[in-house]
Design an enzyme around this catalytic site. Sequence first.
Site, PDB file in Angstrom:
ATOM      1  N   LYS A   1      40.146 -53.513 -47.716  1.00  0.00           N
ATOM      2  CA  LYS A   1      39.235 -52.424 -47.379  1.00  0.00           C
ATOM      3  C   LYS A   1      38.416 -52.070 -48.613  1.00  0.00           C
ATOM      4  O   LYS A   1      38.978 -51.791 -49.683  1.00  0.00           O
ATOM      5  CB  LYS A   1      40.036 -51.208 -46.895  1.00  0.00           C
TER       6      LYS A   1
ATOM      7  N   HIS B   1      36.054 -49.506 -48.897  1.00  0.00           N
ATOM      8  CA  HIS B   1      35.433 -48.187 -48.876  1.00  0.00           C
ATOM      9  C   HIS B   1      36.502 -47.130 -48.628  1.00  0.00           C
ATOM     10  O   HIS B   1      37.627 -47.432 -48.220  1.00  0.00           O
ATOM     11  CB  HIS B   1      34.367 -48.107 -47.771  1.00  0.00           C
TER      12      HIS B   1
END
Length: 226
Positions: free
Chosen positions: A104, A106
Site C-alpha cells: 500500500k 498511501h
Amino acid sequence: METYKQEFIEFMVESKALKFGDFTLKSGRKSPFFMNAGAYVTGSQLMKLGEYYARAIHDTYGDDFDVLFGPAYKGIPISVVTAIAYSTLYGKEIRYCSDRKEEKDHGADKGSFLGSKLKDGDRVIMIEDVTTSGKSMEETVPKVRGAADVEIRGLMVSLNRMEVGLGGKVSALDEIKEKYGFEANAIVSMAEVVEYLYNREYKGTVLIDDTLKTAIDAYYKEYGVR
C-alpha cells in the site's frame, strides 16, 4: 492423545475444514484429504479456532513472544483470533502482524504489512493454516526478517500433513527447521487424525473406513515422510 486434540479433530470435521475425497492440491499432488482454514466463517468457529491455536502455542512455545505473524491471506484472520484468544486464556497481550500481497503506497498505514509493525528485538511466532510443501515460508520468512531484527521462535499450523517438503527427503515442517532455524509444529498431525477417526463412528458416519484408509496409506507411500 490430549483431549483438546481430539476435540480439534472433531471441530475440523464439523466445520468442514477437513474433508475426505479426491482433491488436487496447490502442489499438484492428488490427495484423499483436504484442509481448508477458509471454512471457518462464523463467530463461534473463529473463536474456537483461536483458542485451539492459542493452547497449542502456549503448550509448545510458552509465553515468551511478542508477535503473531499470519501470512496473507488465510493467516490474517488466524493471527487475529489467536491474539484475542491469548489475551482471554492467558492474560497476555500479543500483537498481530500480517503481510500484504500488494504494498500500500498511501495513507497512514502504507507499506507491506497489516497490524503491528515489526520492531528490532521482537520475538515472533509464525502462524498459518497448513504447510504441505513449505513453499509459503519461502515467501514469508525473508519479508519478516527483512522488516526488522526479529527472532522467529517457531511456526504453528493447524494440521501437519506429514508429507515431504520441496527437497523431497524430510517433512515440510522439518525442512523449515533445517532451512530457517526455527521449530515448526502443528495442533495435530494427520497420523493423529487417522488414529482417532479410523473405523470410529462420528455422528452416525464412519469418516475413515477401510477403503479411505487404504487410499491414505497409498498417498503416504508416495508422498509421506519415510
